[in-house]
Design an enzyme around this catalytic site. Sequence first.
Site, PDB file in Angstrom:
ATOM      1  N   CYS A   2       0.825  -1.201   0.000  1.00 28.30           N
ATOM      2  CA  CYS A   2       0.000   0.000   0.000  1.00 28.30           C
ATOM      3  C   CYS A   2       0.865   1.258   0.000  1.00 28.30           C
ATOM      4  O   CYS A   2       1.999   1.252   0.463  1.00 28.30           O
ATOM      5  CB  CYS A   2      -0.876   0.014   1.240  1.00 28.30           C
ATOM      6  SG  CYS A   2      -1.738  -1.535   1.508  1.00 28.30           S
ATOM      7  N   ARG A  27       2.790   0.964  -5.918  1.00 25.01           N
ATOM      8  CA  ARG A  27       2.919   0.118  -4.726  1.00 25.01           C
ATOM      9  C   ARG A  27       1.691  -0.774  -4.527  1.00 25.01           C
ATOM     10  O   ARG A  27       1.761  -1.806  -3.860  1.00 25.01           O
ATOM     11  CB  ARG A  27       3.104   0.992  -3.483  1.00 25.01           C
ATOM     12  CG  ARG A  27       4.329   1.864  -3.535  1.00 25.01           C
ATOM     13  CD  ARG A  27       4.438   2.679  -2.274  1.00 25.01           C
ATOM     14  NE  ARG A  27       4.719   1.830  -1.129  1.00 25.01           N
ATOM     15  CZ  ARG A  27       5.932   1.533  -0.700  1.00 25.01           C
ATOM     16  NH1 ARG A  27       6.974   2.033  -1.299  1.00 25.01           N
ATOM     17  NH2 ARG A  27       6.103   0.757   0.338  1.00 25.01           N
ATOM     18  N   TRP A  74      -3.176  -2.360  -1.555  1.00 26.09           N
ATOM     19  CA  TRP A  74      -2.915  -3.697  -2.108  1.00 26.09           C
ATOM     20  C   TRP A  74      -3.510  -4.654  -1.083  1.00 26.09           C
ATOM     21  O   TRP A  74      -2.987  -4.800   0.014  1.00 26.09           O
ATOM     22  CB  TRP A  74      -1.416  -3.914  -2.267  1.00 26.09           C
ATOM     23  CG  TRP A  74      -1.041  -5.195  -2.947  1.00 26.09           C
ATOM     24  CD1 TRP A  74      -0.938  -5.406  -4.287  1.00 26.09           C
ATOM     25  CD2 TRP A  74      -0.680  -6.437  -2.325  1.00 26.09           C
ATOM     26  NE1 TRP A  74      -0.545  -6.704  -4.534  1.00 26.09           N
ATOM     27  CE2 TRP A  74      -0.377  -7.365  -3.347  1.00 26.09           C
ATOM     28  CE3 TRP A  74      -0.590  -6.866  -0.999  1.00 26.09           C
ATOM     29  CZ2 TRP A  74       0.012  -8.674  -3.096  1.00 26.09           C
ATOM     30  CZ3 TRP A  74      -0.207  -8.175  -0.744  1.00 26.09           C
ATOM     31  CH2 TRP A  74       0.093  -9.060  -1.793  1.00 26.09           C
ATOM     32  N   ASN A 100      -0.393   0.332   6.258  1.00 29.59           N
ATOM     33  CA  ASN A 100       0.294  -0.594   5.354  1.00 29.59           C
ATOM     34  C   ASN A 100       0.888  -1.687   6.231  1.00 29.59           C
ATOM     35  O   ASN A 100       1.528  -1.380   7.231  1.00 29.59           O
ATOM     36  CB  ASN A 100       1.398   0.177   4.601  1.00 29.59           C
ATOM     37  CG  ASN A 100       2.143  -0.702   3.617  1.00 29.59           C
ATOM     38  OD1 ASN A 100       1.754  -1.837   3.350  1.00 29.59           O
ATOM     39  ND2 ASN A 100       3.222  -0.169   3.075  1.00 29.59           N
ATOM     40  N   GLY A 101       0.676  -2.953   5.887  1.00 23.94           N
ATOM     41  CA  GLY A 101       1.209  -4.041   6.707  1.00 23.94           C
ATOM     42  C   GLY A 101       0.095  -4.981   7.131  1.00 23.94           C
ATOM     43  O   GLY A 101      -1.013  -4.934   6.582  1.00 23.94           O
ATOM     44  N   GLU A 483      14.163 -15.472 -15.830  1.00 25.79           N
ATOM     45  CA  GLU A 483      13.737 -14.071 -15.745  1.00 25.79           C
ATOM     46  C   GLU A 483      12.868 -13.701 -16.950  1.00 25.79           C
ATOM     47  O   GLU A 483      11.890 -12.982 -16.817  1.00 25.79           O
ATOM     48  CB  GLU A 483      14.973 -13.169 -15.623  1.00 25.79           C
ATOM     49  CG  GLU A 483      14.712 -11.681 -15.638  1.00 25.79           C
ATOM     50  CD  GLU A 483      13.782 -11.179 -14.538  1.00 25.79           C
ATOM     51  OE1 GLU A 483      13.485 -11.911 -13.578  1.00 25.79           O
ATOM     52  OE2 GLU A 483      13.307 -10.029 -14.671  1.00 25.79           O
ATOM     53  N   LYS A 487       9.075 -12.296 -16.565  1.00 24.40           N
ATOM     54  CA  LYS A 487       8.600 -11.033 -17.162  1.00 24.40           C
ATOM     55  C   LYS A 487       7.294 -11.263 -17.895  1.00 24.40           C
ATOM     56  O   LYS A 487       6.344 -10.519 -17.752  1.00 24.40           O
ATOM     57  CB  LYS A 487       9.601 -10.464 -18.156  1.00 24.40           C
ATOM     58  CG  LYS A 487      10.782  -9.657 -17.691  1.00 24.40           C
ATOM     59  CD  LYS A 487      10.511  -8.479 -16.831  1.00 24.40           C
ATOM     60  CE  LYS A 487      10.312  -8.878 -15.441  1.00 24.40           C
ATOM     61  NZ  LYS A 487      10.885  -8.798 -14.319  1.00 24.40           N
ATOM     62  N   GLU A 490       4.293 -12.133 -15.518  1.00 24.70           N
ATOM     63  CA  GLU A 490       3.899 -10.990 -14.682  1.00 24.70           C
ATOM     64  C   GLU A 490       2.970 -10.032 -15.417  1.00 24.70           C
ATOM     65  O   GLU A 490       2.002  -9.550 -14.848  1.00 24.70           O
ATOM     66  CB  GLU A 490       5.144 -10.190 -14.253  1.00 24.70           C
ATOM     67  CG  GLU A 490       5.914 -10.760 -13.091  1.00 24.70           C
ATOM     68  CD  GLU A 490       7.139  -9.927 -12.749  1.00 24.70           C
ATOM     69  OE1 GLU A 490       7.318  -9.607 -11.576  1.00 24.70           O
ATOM     70  OE2 GLU A 490       7.933  -9.595 -13.664  1.00 24.70           O
ATOM     71  N   HIS A 506      13.426 -34.020 -19.593  1.00 21.87           N
ATOM     72  CA  HIS A 506      12.974 -34.698 -18.374  1.00 21.87           C
ATOM     73  C   HIS A 506      11.577 -34.249 -17.953  1.00 21.87           C
ATOM     74  O   HIS A 506      11.229 -34.323 -16.775  1.00 21.87           O
ATOM     75  CB  HIS A 506      13.973 -34.451 -17.245  1.00 21.87           C
ATOM     76  CG  HIS A 506      15.336 -34.978 -17.540  1.00 21.87           C
ATOM     77  ND1 HIS A 506      15.600 -36.330 -17.697  1.00 21.87           N
ATOM     78  CD2 HIS A 506      16.513 -34.340 -17.760  1.00 21.87           C
ATOM     79  CE1 HIS A 506      16.884 -36.497 -17.977  1.00 21.87           C
ATOM     80  NE2 HIS A 506      17.457 -35.304 -18.025  1.00 21.87           N
ATOM     81  N   LYS A 605       4.796  -3.568  -6.372  1.00 25.57           N
ATOM     82  CA  LYS A 605       6.209  -3.308  -6.623  1.00 25.57           C
ATOM     83  C   LYS A 605       7.068  -3.656  -5.415  1.00 25.57           C
ATOM     84  O   LYS A 605       8.164  -4.180  -5.551  1.00 25.57           O
ATOM     85  CB  LYS A 605       6.369  -1.820  -6.974  1.00 25.57           C
ATOM     86  CG  LYS A 605       7.770  -1.408  -7.321  1.00 25.57           C
ATOM     87  CD  LYS A 605       8.114  -1.862  -8.709  1.00 25.57           C
ATOM     88  CE  LYS A 605       9.560  -1.600  -9.066  1.00 25.57           C
ATOM     89  NZ  LYS A 605      10.024  -2.587 -10.043  1.00 25.57           N
TER      90      LYS A 605
HETATM   91  C1  G6P Z   1       7.867  -8.105  -6.012  1.00 25.78           C
HETATM   92  C2  G6P Z   1       7.995  -7.412  -7.366  1.00 25.78           C
HETATM   93  C3  G6P Z   1       9.093  -8.083  -8.180  1.00 25.78           C
HETATM   94  C4  G6P Z   1      10.391  -8.087  -7.403  1.00 25.78           C
HETATM   95  C5  G6P Z   1      10.237  -8.739  -6.026  1.00 25.78           C
HETATM   96  C6  G6P Z   1      11.461  -8.518  -5.163  1.00 25.78           C
HETATM   97  O1  G6P Z   1       7.350  -9.365  -6.182  1.00 25.78           O
HETATM   98  O2  G6P Z   1       6.771  -7.462  -8.065  1.00 25.78           O
HETATM   99  O3  G6P Z   1       9.273  -7.375  -9.392  1.00 25.78           O
HETATM  100  O4  G6P Z   1      11.371  -8.760  -8.136  1.00 25.78           O
HETATM  101  O5  G6P Z   1       9.133  -8.152  -5.335  1.00 25.78           O
HETATM  102  O6  G6P Z   1      11.565  -7.136  -4.911  1.00 25.78           O
HETATM  103  P1  G6P Z   1      12.873  -6.396  -4.464  1.00 25.78           P
HETATM  104  O7  G6P Z   1      12.452  -4.961  -4.313  1.00 25.78           O
HETATM  105  O8  G6P Z   1      13.309  -7.006  -3.163  1.00 25.78           O
HETATM  106  O9  G6P Z   1      13.882  -6.577  -5.532  1.00 25.78           O
END
Ligand code: G6P
Length: 610
Positions: A2, A27, A74, A100-101, A483, A487, A490, A506, A605
């Site tokens: 949040c 956020r 969030w 937030n939390g 990765e 991407k 996501e 496998h 984020k």
């Molecule tokens: C969230 C984000 C990801 C990120 C991960 C770790 O899941 O959506 O994009 O890689 O957190 O975040 P950090 O800020 O610790 O790299």
Amino acid sequence: MCGIVGYIGQQQAAPIIINGLKRLEYRGYDSAGVCIVRSPELDIAKKAGRVVDLEANVDISLLTGTTGVGHTRWATHGIPNDVNAHPHTDASGRIALVHNGIIENYLTIKKKLVAAGYGFRSETDSEVLAVFIGMLYDTLGDLESAVRTALSEVEGTFGLVVVSTVEPDMIIAARRGSPLILGIGNDEFLVASDASAVIAHTRQVVYLHENEMAILTRTGFTTKTIANVETHSVIDEITFELDQLEKGGFPHFMLKEIYEQPMTFRDGYRGRLLIDEGNVRLGGLTSVVDKLRSAKRIIFTACGTSWHAGLVGEYLIEHLARIPVEVEYASEFRYRNPIITPDDVVIAISQSGETADTLAAIREARLRGATVLGMVNVVGSTIARETDAGVYLHAGPEIGVASTKAFTSQLCVLTQFALYLGRMRQLGLEEGKNIARALDAIPDQIHAILEKADVIEAIAKEYAGVSNILYLGRGVNFPAALEGALKLKEISYIHAEGYPAAEMKHGPIALIDENMPVVFIATKDESYDKILSNIQEVRARNGKVIAIASEGDDHISALASHVLTIPTTHPLLTPVLASIPLQLLAYYIAVERGCNVDMPRNLAKSVTVE
Ligand code: G6P
């Protein structure tokens, strides 16, 4: 998670809060709300959806007052709807808070409150806290004491901001586990989840510490612990510029951030790289040089994209410095009773520097005697402050929820770290110089790949309708495949998996048919021939192959349906260059599917809850 903004000063609070919330929307973005103190009442407006939905439904100009708070959510407890949106009030409607939390013992507190006759409108843990503070205020007659008493009974995490009609000229903020900063202006103060919400008003900020509270009035602020011990706050300066938070003519932050990578990658080694010495100068590590020299093992701990960077780091360090490396999901690390010795160096990799799991992991590592370092992007973030030493990424603010430029900056810093460790040990000058020169060539090479974005866009159009994509790579390119798959899933919601190419036989090979595109990272390195065999295996089953290949590789175009070439670099740096077409592929597929690229569903984020 949040986003929180609070304002107290001489100006109308609502527009400042709304603009701050827009900056914080990355956020969390499932609902938004504001509360303005218009003594003797609180004016509250909240709405499911984004901040623009709130604006469309409420005439913000009618919310008049110079003190207020706002929140973009969030969801953790309760679905994203108008009622569960913050701010929440106490039973009397005199006290409002944004949170937030997660309040872990909210059910216990709620039970007590229900027994005392209190009712609740929402399903949230945050409303329970608001009602609890209200009840305590009725007994104690002092808002600060009520907040402090409530927080001392709360288990869990909070970034919390409270406004009220009982103390209309005061904002109370408190943090445990969720970041909060104070923005220090002239006779006006802000409190926010991060600096992006205050930079339009002031560059002077105070980072609240764990278990710290701040009392803000129109003329000043004090900080103390939740246990009521006065604390001394240091005023810091925000290091980025306001225009770094704008899209700068790009349709999405993600695309802007992909295109920033020639610059952000260079910023990651500027002033650090010593090409002639085949080495680097990492000023943030000088205090731990001896520990690094004697380190018997490196453990990376991280989440999401940062964890993938750690996997690349494992290849880099084991190859260049011959130190054993482990890479741990932060969320798993702390709960499996890890074996850690004082000779271990535990390194948190994090863009935000606030990820709750990563933070908890390094606290555990410290408890067990390890040297704890950080590779973090956000300056002044909690992980940056709680580590013994570290290296900043210098990628600038990353707004797009899917990480792009922070990932390549992590690889930039990890390469330098591996070089540094290697040169302390057995790595020779010439190999050091090769790595340093390769690193210095990367920005122009990224630029060259970006110039071919239209080819990737055309391929993306062809594949936007598929349901699954497999990503395969070997060696150091295996994490790049992971990765690439992350991407895509996501931001496009297409199911994607990354595998080491040789593992395909496998299991994943069972999935391959004419509907299953497979992305291969097939650059010319020692496993090239093996990868070609894997490509043949896919083709034999009618799978479509998209190959990321080395420039000048004529052979592969006969095998793959599409070839995206990248310039030749040192094999250990291939993941950096391979990431660029994979980021663009995911981006253009998501755009083609009409997805909200910068704010994908359900994601946030900065994940400040466990
Ligand atoms: C969230 C984000 C990801 C990120 C991960 C770790 O899941 O959506 O994009 O890689 O957190 O975040 P950090 O800020 O610790 O790299």
